[in-house]
Each structure stands twice: as C-alpha cells, then as structure tokens.
Design a protein around this motif. Structure first.
Motif, PDB file in Angstrom:
ATOM      1  N   VAL A 188       0.845  -1.200   0.000  1.00 38.30           N
ATOM      2  CA  VAL A 188       0.000   0.000   0.000  1.00 38.30           C
ATOM      3  C   VAL A 188       0.880   1.250   0.000  1.00 38.30           C
ATOM      4  O   VAL A 188       0.625   2.202  -0.740  1.00 38.30           O
ATOM      5  CB  VAL A 188      -0.963   0.000   1.209  1.00 38.30           C
ATOM      6  CG1 VAL A 188      -1.712   1.324   1.313  1.00 38.30           C
ATOM      7  CG2 VAL A 188      -1.936  -1.167   1.110  1.00 38.30           C
ATOM      8  N   GLY A 189       1.929   1.238   0.813  1.00 35.85           N
ATOM      9  CA  GLY A 189       2.821   2.397   0.888  1.00 35.85           C
ATOM     10  C   GLY A 189       3.506   2.711  -0.424  1.00 35.85           C
ATOM     11  O   GLY A 189       3.608   3.884  -0.817  1.00 35.85           O
ATOM     12  N   HIS A 190       3.966   1.702  -1.130  1.00 30.00           N
ATOM     13  CA  HIS A 190       4.652   1.946  -2.403  1.00 30.00           C
ATOM     14  C   HIS A 190       3.683   2.411  -3.490  1.00 30.00           C
ATOM     15  O   HIS A 190       4.028   3.279  -4.295  1.00 30.00           O
ATOM     16  CB  HIS A 190       5.429   0.701  -2.850  1.00 30.00           C
ATOM     17  CG  HIS A 190       6.702   0.520  -2.101  1.00 30.00           C
ATOM     18  ND1 HIS A 190       6.773  -0.234  -0.947  1.00 30.00           N
ATOM     19  CD2 HIS A 190       7.944   1.003  -2.312  1.00 30.00           C
ATOM     20  CE1 HIS A 190       8.014  -0.196  -0.489  1.00 30.00           C
ATOM     21  NE2 HIS A 190       8.749   0.556  -1.295  1.00 30.00           N
ATOM     22  N   VAL A 191       2.486   1.840  -3.520  1.00 30.41           N
ATOM     23  CA  VAL A 191       1.489   2.317  -4.484  1.00 30.41           C
ATOM     24  C   VAL A 191       1.112   3.762  -4.148  1.00 30.41           C
ATOM     25  O   VAL A 191       1.015   4.607  -5.044  1.00 30.41           O
ATOM     26  CB  VAL A 191       0.258   1.382  -4.519  1.00 30.41           C
ATOM     27  CG1 VAL A 191      -0.876   1.998  -5.336  1.00 30.41           C
ATOM     28  CG2 VAL A 191       0.658   0.015  -5.087  1.00 30.41           C
ATOM     29  N   LEU A 192       0.917   4.059  -2.868  1.00 26.93           N
ATOM     30  CA  LEU A 192       0.641   5.433  -2.443  1.00 26.93           C
ATOM     31  C   LEU A 192       1.774   6.362  -2.862  1.00 26.93           C
ATOM     32  O   LEU A 192       1.532   7.462  -3.364  1.00 26.93           O
ATOM     33  CB  LEU A 192       0.437   5.480  -0.923  1.00 26.93           C
ATOM     34  CG  LEU A 192       0.222   6.864  -0.316  1.00 26.93           C
ATOM     35  CD1 LEU A 192      -1.090   7.469  -0.812  1.00 26.93           C
ATOM     36  CD2 LEU A 192       0.222   6.760   1.213  1.00 26.93           C
ATOM     37  N   TYR A 193       3.011   5.923  -2.663  1.00 29.47           N
ATOM     38  CA  TYR A 193       4.167   6.723  -3.075  1.00 29.47           C
ATOM     39  C   TYR A 193       4.064   7.059  -4.567  1.00 29.47           C
ATOM     40  O   TYR A 193       4.217   8.221  -4.957  1.00 29.47           O
ATOM     41  CB  TYR A 193       5.480   5.975  -2.803  1.00 29.47           C
ATOM     42  CG  TYR A 193       6.692   6.749  -3.264  1.00 29.47           C
ATOM     43  CD1 TYR A 193       7.409   7.534  -2.375  1.00 29.47           C
ATOM     44  CD2 TYR A 193       7.103   6.728  -4.598  1.00 29.47           C
ATOM     45  CE1 TYR A 193       8.500   8.278  -2.803  1.00 29.47           C
ATOM     46  CE2 TYR A 193       8.182   7.471  -5.025  1.00 29.47           C
ATOM     47  CZ  TYR A 193       8.878   8.238  -4.134  1.00 29.47           C
ATOM     48  OH  TYR A 193       9.951   8.986  -4.566  1.00 29.47           O
ATOM     49  N   GLY A 194       3.824   6.056  -5.401  1.00 23.01           N
ATOM     50  CA  GLY A 194       3.739   6.280  -6.839  1.00 23.01           C
ATOM     51  C   GLY A 194       2.642   7.264  -7.201  1.00 23.01           C
ATOM     52  O   GLY A 194       2.837   8.173  -8.020  1.00 23.01           O
ATOM     53  N   VAL A 195       1.472   7.117  -6.588  1.00 18.62           N
ATOM     54  CA  VAL A 195       0.343   7.992  -6.892  1.00 18.62           C
ATOM     55  C   VAL A 195       0.635   9.427  -6.446  1.00 18.62           C
ATOM     56  O   VAL A 195       0.396  10.376  -7.198  1.00 18.62           O
ATOM     57  CB  VAL A 195      -0.957   7.449  -6.249  1.00 18.62           C
ATOM     58  CG1 VAL A 195      -2.085   8.467  -6.318  1.00 18.62           C
ATOM     59  CG2 VAL A 195      -1.358   6.139  -6.926  1.00 18.62           C
ATOM     60  N   VAL A 196       1.156   9.601  -5.245  1.00 18.79           N
ATOM     61  CA  VAL A 196       1.466  10.955  -4.762  1.00 18.79           C
ATOM     62  C   VAL A 196       2.574  11.572  -5.598  1.00 18.79           C
ATOM     63  O   VAL A 196       2.497  12.752  -5.968  1.00 18.79           O
ATOM     64  CB  VAL A 196       1.829  10.942  -3.257  1.00 18.79           C
ATOM     65  CG1 VAL A 196       2.359  12.296  -2.800  1.00 18.79           C
ATOM     66  CG2 VAL A 196       0.610  10.540  -2.428  1.00 18.79           C
ATOM     67  N   LEU A 197       3.595  10.811  -5.934  1.00 22.11           N
ATOM     68  CA  LEU A 197       4.697  11.322  -6.755  1.00 22.11           C
ATOM     69  C   LEU A 197       4.166  11.914  -8.056  1.00 22.11           C
ATOM     70  O   LEU A 197       4.464  13.057  -8.403  1.00 22.11           O
ATOM     71  CB  LEU A 197       5.701  10.201  -7.053  1.00 22.11           C
ATOM     72  CG  LEU A 197       6.877  10.592  -7.948  1.00 22.11           C
ATOM     73  CD1 LEU A 197       7.916  11.349  -7.141  1.00 22.11           C
ATOM     74  CD2 LEU A 197       7.502   9.361  -8.585  1.00 22.11           C
ATOM     75  N   VAL A 198       3.373  11.147  -8.766  1.00 18.76           N
ATOM     76  CA  VAL A 198       2.868  11.593 -10.070  1.00 18.76           C
ATOM     77  C   VAL A 198       1.848  12.711  -9.909  1.00 18.76           C
ATOM     78  O   VAL A 198       1.837  13.671 -10.688  1.00 18.76           O
ATOM     79  CB  VAL A 198       2.317  10.404 -10.872  1.00 18.76           C
ATOM     80  CG1 VAL A 198       1.722  10.862 -12.183  1.00 18.76           C
ATOM     81  CG2 VAL A 198       3.428   9.381 -11.115  1.00 18.76           C
ATOM     82  N   ALA A 199       1.004  12.633  -8.887  1.00 10.96           N
ATOM     83  CA  ALA A 199       0.010  13.694  -8.666  1.00 10.96           C
ATOM     84  C   ALA A 199       0.695  15.033  -8.400  1.00 10.96           C
ATOM     85  O   ALA A 199       0.276  16.069  -8.936  1.00 10.96           O
ATOM     86  CB  ALA A 199      -0.902  13.321  -7.504  1.00 10.96           C
ATOM     87  N   VAL A 200       1.748  15.025  -7.587  1.00 13.15           N
ATOM     88  CA  VAL A 200       2.469  16.268  -7.307  1.00 13.15           C
ATOM     89  C   VAL A 200       3.156  16.772  -8.563  1.00 13.15           C
ATOM     90  O   VAL A 200       3.118  17.978  -8.855  1.00 13.15           O
ATOM     91  CB  VAL A 200       3.469  16.084  -6.138  1.00 13.15           C
ATOM     92  CG1 VAL A 200       4.378  17.285  -5.981  1.00 13.15           C
ATOM     93  CG2 VAL A 200       2.728  15.796  -4.839  1.00 13.15           C
ATOM     94  N   MET A 201       3.756  15.885  -9.326  1.00 14.67           N
ATOM     95  CA  MET A 201       4.398  16.325 -10.579  1.00 14.67           C
ATOM     96  C   MET A 201       3.372  16.946 -11.511  1.00 14.67           C
ATOM     97  O   MET A 201       3.635  17.984 -12.125  1.00 14.67           O
ATOM     98  CB  MET A 201       5.100  15.150 -11.259  1.00 14.67           C
ATOM     99  CG  MET A 201       6.374  14.742 -10.587  1.00 14.67           C
ATOM    100  SD  MET A 201       7.185  13.436 -11.520  1.00 14.67           S
ATOM    101  CE  MET A 201       8.702  13.297 -10.597  1.00 14.67           C
ATOM    102  N   ARG A 202       2.206  16.350 -11.617  1.00 10.42           N
ATOM    103  CA  ARG A 202       1.154  16.899 -12.483  1.00 10.42           C
ATOM    104  C   ARG A 202       0.651  18.237 -11.939  1.00 10.42           C
ATOM    105  O   ARG A 202       0.378  19.150 -12.697  1.00 10.42           O
ATOM    106  CB  ARG A 202       0.011  15.909 -12.620  1.00 10.42           C
ATOM    107  CG  ARG A 202       0.396  14.674 -13.435  1.00 10.42           C
ATOM    108  CD  ARG A 202      -0.737  13.662 -13.495  1.00 10.42           C
ATOM    109  NE  ARG A 202      -1.982  14.219 -13.980  1.00 10.42           N
ATOM    110  CZ  ARG A 202      -2.301  14.356 -15.272  1.00 10.42           C
ATOM    111  NH1 ARG A 202      -1.462  13.962 -16.191  1.00 10.42           N
ATOM    112  NH2 ARG A 202      -3.466  14.868 -15.614  1.00 10.42           N
TER     113      ARG A 202
END
Length: 163
Positions: A144-158
C-alpha cells in the motif's frame, strides 16, 4: 535559435525537472512514511521501518549502517532521487509507449507496485532478509505504501506542471 540559446533552454528544463523531482519525491516520501509509521499502526496493521531495510542492505555490504545512514538512504537517495528518476526517465517513457491509454493514475499505481516488487522482493534478498519478508503484515503495508508513493509522486508532478 542559436546553439547557445538551445543549451540554455535545455539547462533550464533540466533544473526544472530536478526541482519538480525533489518536490514530488518529498511529498511522496512523507505520504509513504505517514502511512507506514502513523496510519497503518493506528489501524492495527504493521509499522514500517524502511530505514531498517536500508540499514540491513548497507550492513550486508560492509558499509556504515547507522540509523543516520539508513534514514539518509531511504529518504534522500531513494525517496528524493532514485524513485523519482525511475519514474521520469525509465517507467513513464516506457508506460507511455506501451500502454498509451492507461491514464496517469493507473500508470502511477503500476509504478508503485513495481517499486514494491523491487524493494520488498529484491532489496530484501540483497540485504539477506527473507524473500518478501515471508509475506508478513509488513509486506502488505509496504505494498500500500509503495502504491501510495507512486500515486502521490505523479500527482504532485502533475500539479506543478509536469506531464
């Protein structure tokens, strides 16, 4: 456009990408750590200690493995630099060419899943720990933490203008 102006524009683009990478990596790492060290234990699930995995990896190769070294590797080298570089220059270009219509959220979640495979499936083995940590509670909280990391990473970049 002259060669000098092209180089200047390229340099500006690189610095913008690096800044975006650090901001997004910071937000994603904070989300990962908040999930794994605050939310998950509060819900009765496992407590993640990603700096412990980094310490184990360093120790397995005879490198300094203090708490500081573990936190440094986890937060700075992996969270702010390694994982964001992997998204920007490896996963995102491949995902865009192969999938084309998955949307950013699916791509970000897939990237996080891949990070989980790398960290819990691969790095643990290199550190001399059990494969996928014997599929204990930590394994699933880390997913869950790694999937959350990926989603937050891309959301912030966008959110800050990245594609």
């Amino acid at each position: 456009m002259t060669l000098s102006s092209k180089l200047s524009a390229a340099r500006a683009g690189l610095f913008r990408s690096l800044g975006l990478m650090f901001i997004a990596g910071f937000g994603a790492t904070v989300a990962f750590d908040a999930w794994g060290q605050i939310v998950s234990p509060a819900l009765g699930f496992a407590n993640l200690s990603p700096h412990g995995l980094a310490k184990s990896l360093l120790g397995a190769y005879g490198l300094p493995n203090s708490d500081f070294a573990g936190y440094f590797v986890h937060f700075y080298l992996v969270g702010l630099i390694g994982y964001p570089l992997g998204w920007l220059f490896v996963f995102r270009p491949v995902w865009g060419r192969v999938v084309r219509r998955g949307g950013w959220l699916l791509g970000a979640a897939a990237y996080g899943f891949g990070l989980w495979i790398l960290a819990i499936g691969g790095i643990t083995a290199l550190a001399g720990l059990p494969f996928f940590l014997n599929f204990t509670g930590i394994t699933w909280v880390a997913l869950v933490g790694h999937v959350l990391y990926g989603v937050v990473l891309v959301a912030v970049m966008r959110a800050f203008g990245g594609r």
